[in-house]
Design a protein around this motif. Structure first.
Motif, PDB file in Angstrom:
ATOM      1  N   TYR A  40       0.805  -1.222   0.000  1.00 37.81           N
ATOM      2  CA  TYR A  40       0.000   0.000   0.000  1.00 37.81           C
ATOM      3  C   TYR A  40       0.838   1.271   0.000  1.00 37.81           C
ATOM      4  O   TYR A  40       0.396   2.293  -0.532  1.00 37.81           O
ATOM      5  N   VAL A  41       1.997   1.230   0.634  1.00 35.72           N
ATOM      6  CA  VAL A  41       2.881   2.396   0.686  1.00 35.72           C
ATOM      7  C   VAL A  41       4.312   1.968   0.388  1.00 35.72           C
ATOM      8  O   VAL A  41       4.730   0.867   0.736  1.00 35.72           O
ATOM      9  N   GLU A  42       5.043   2.861  -0.244  1.00 32.73           N
ATOM     10  CA  GLU A  42       6.409   2.576  -0.674  1.00 32.73           C
ATOM     11  C   GLU A  42       7.372   2.367   0.496  1.00 32.73           C
ATOM     12  O   GLU A  42       8.228   1.490   0.466  1.00 32.73           O
ATOM     13  N   ASN A  43       7.224   3.196   1.538  1.00 28.71           N
ATOM     14  CA  ASN A  43       8.121   3.134   2.691  1.00 28.71           C
ATOM     15  C   ASN A  43       7.505   3.915   3.857  1.00 28.71           C
ATOM     16  O   ASN A  43       6.372   4.403   3.754  1.00 28.71           O
ATOM     17  N   LYS A  44       8.246   4.035   4.943  1.00 31.72           N
ATOM     18  CA  LYS A  44       7.727   4.721   6.130  1.00 31.72           C
ATOM     19  C   LYS A  44       7.469   6.199   5.852  1.00 31.72           C
ATOM     20  O   LYS A  44       6.496   6.768   6.363  1.00 31.72           O
ATOM     21  N   ASP A  45       8.295   6.828   5.046  1.00 29.55           N
ATOM     22  CA  ASP A  45       8.052   8.234   4.701  1.00 29.55           C
ATOM     23  C   ASP A  45       6.732   8.385   3.956  1.00 29.55           C
ATOM     24  O   ASP A  45       5.985   9.346   4.183  1.00 29.55           O
ATOM     25  N   ALA A  46       6.436   7.428   3.069  1.00 26.36           N
ATOM     26  CA  ALA A  46       5.166   7.473   2.336  1.00 26.36           C
ATOM     27  C   ALA A  46       3.993   7.288   3.295  1.00 26.36           C
ATOM     28  O   ALA A  46       2.947   7.932   3.152  1.00 26.36           O
ATOM     29  N   LEU A  47       4.171   6.421   4.283  1.00 22.69           N
ATOM     30  CA  LEU A  47       3.125   6.189   5.268  1.00 22.69           C
ATOM     31  C   LEU A  47       2.883   7.444   6.104  1.00 22.69           C
ATOM     32  O   LEU A  47       1.738   7.820   6.366  1.00 22.69           O
ATOM     33  N   LEU A  48       3.964   8.118   6.486  1.00 27.26           N
ATOM     34  CA  LEU A  48       3.829   9.365   7.231  1.00 27.26           C
ATOM     35  C   LEU A  48       3.116  10.421   6.390  1.00 27.26           C
ATOM     36  O   LEU A  48       2.273  11.154   6.900  1.00 27.26           O
ATOM     37  N   GLY A  49       3.412  10.496   5.119  1.00 30.24           N
ATOM     38  CA  GLY A  49       2.739  11.457   4.243  1.00 30.24           C
ATOM     39  C   GLY A  49       1.275  11.117   4.022  1.00 30.24           C
ATOM     40  O   GLY A  49       0.436  12.003   3.861  1.00 30.24           O
ATOM     41  N   ALA A  50       0.955   9.818   4.009  1.00 29.99           N
ATOM     42  CA  ALA A  50      -0.426   9.393   3.777  1.00 29.99           C
ATOM     43  C   ALA A  50      -1.324   9.714   4.970  1.00 29.99           C
ATOM     44  O   ALA A  50      -2.515   9.984   4.787  1.00 29.99           O
ATOM     45  N   ALA A  51      -0.769   9.688   6.167  1.00 36.89           N
ATOM     46  CA  ALA A  51      -1.597   9.897   7.359  1.00 36.89           C
ATOM     47  C   ALA A  51      -2.334  11.238   7.332  1.00 36.89           C
ATOM     48  O   ALA A  51      -3.571  11.256   7.422  1.00 36.89           O
ATOM     49  N   PRO A  52      -1.659  12.372   7.200  1.00 40.70           N
ATOM     50  CA  PRO A  52      -2.432  13.621   7.192  1.00 40.70           C
ATOM     51  C   PRO A  52      -3.221  13.830   5.894  1.00 40.70           C
ATOM     52  O   PRO A  52      -4.229  14.520   5.891  1.00 40.70           O
ATOM     53  N   ARG A  53      -2.776  13.243   4.817  1.00 41.09           N
ATOM     54  CA  ARG A  53      -3.455  13.446   3.529  1.00 41.09           C
ATOM     55  C   ARG A  53      -4.798  12.721   3.477  1.00 41.09           C
ATOM     56  O   ARG A  53      -5.789  13.254   2.974  1.00 41.09           O
ATOM     57  N   TYR A  54      -4.858  11.496   3.989  1.00 35.86           N
ATOM     58  CA  TYR A  54      -6.052  10.671   3.811  1.00 35.86           C
ATOM     59  C   TYR A  54      -6.852  10.403   5.081  1.00 35.86           C
ATOM     60  O   TYR A  54      -7.989   9.957   4.999  1.00 35.86           O
ATOM     61  N   ALA A  55      -6.291  10.650   6.257  1.00 38.99           N
ATOM     62  CA  ALA A  55      -6.950  10.248   7.508  1.00 38.99           C
ATOM     63  C   ALA A  55      -8.300  10.915   7.731  1.00 38.99           C
ATOM     64  O   ALA A  55      -9.212  10.293   8.265  1.00 38.99           O
ATOM     65  N   ASP A  56      -8.451  12.158   7.326  1.00 37.87           N
ATOM     66  CA  ASP A  56      -9.699  12.868   7.600  1.00 37.87           C
ATOM     67  C   ASP A  56     -10.760  12.674   6.523  1.00 37.87           C
ATOM     68  O   ASP A  56     -11.863  13.172   6.640  1.00 37.87           O
TER      69      ASP A  56
END
Length: 127
Positions: A40-56
C-alpha cells in the motif's frame, strides 16, 4: 484496508513518534504481514505522508492502480498540514467571554481526599 492502514499509522506515529515507529509496528496493529503494508505504501516516509493526507477523508483514498503510494516530496506533508490547520483555525472565533466549560470563567481549587506518607493528596475540581 487503506483507511485502516492510515488510521493505524497515525495512531502508531502519535504513540511512538516517527523515528521509533517501524513498519512492523503498524502491521502488528492491523494484524497483517509487513509485506502487506508495503503493498500500500512505498516506505515509512510514504506512510507518514499518507496519514495527514487521507486520515480525515477530505482526499479520497488512492485507487488500486495508484498503489503503492510513493513518499511525498520534501516538506509536502508539512505544507499540507499547515494548509489544513490554517483552514480549520480560520473558522474559529472567540464568542463573548465564553470558555470551553461554559459561559463563566473556569477556576480551580484543591481539596484533600486522602493522605499518603503523611502528605495530603490533591484532587483538582472545577469551582
Amino acid at each position: 484496508m487503506f483507511p485502516r492502514l492510515v488510521s493505524a499509522a497515525a495512531e502508531t506515529f502519535i504513540a511512538h513518534g516517527f523515528q521509533r515507529t517501524q513498519m512492523q509496528d503498524v502491521a502488528d496493529v492491523l494484524g497483517v504481514a509487513k509485506g502487506t503494508v508495503y503493498g500500500y505504501v512505498e516506505n515509512k516516509d510514504a506512510l507518514l505522508g499518507a496519514a495527514p493526507r487521507y486520515a480525515d477523508g477530505v482526499v479520497p483514498p488512492p485507487g488500486v492502480g495508484q498503489l503503492p503510494v510513493p513518499a511525498s516530496a520534501e516538506r509536502e506533508s508539512a505544507a499540507l498540514v499547515a494548509e489544513r490547520l490554517g483552514n480549520d483555525l480560520g473558522d474559529l472565533r472567540v464568542v463573548g467571554g465564553a470558555t470551553a466549560l461554559g459561559s463563566r470563567p473556569a477556576t480551580r481549587r484543591h481539596r484533600c481526599r486522602s493522605s499518603h506518607a503523611g502528605r495530603p493528596a490533591r484532587a483538582w475540581t472545577a469551582a
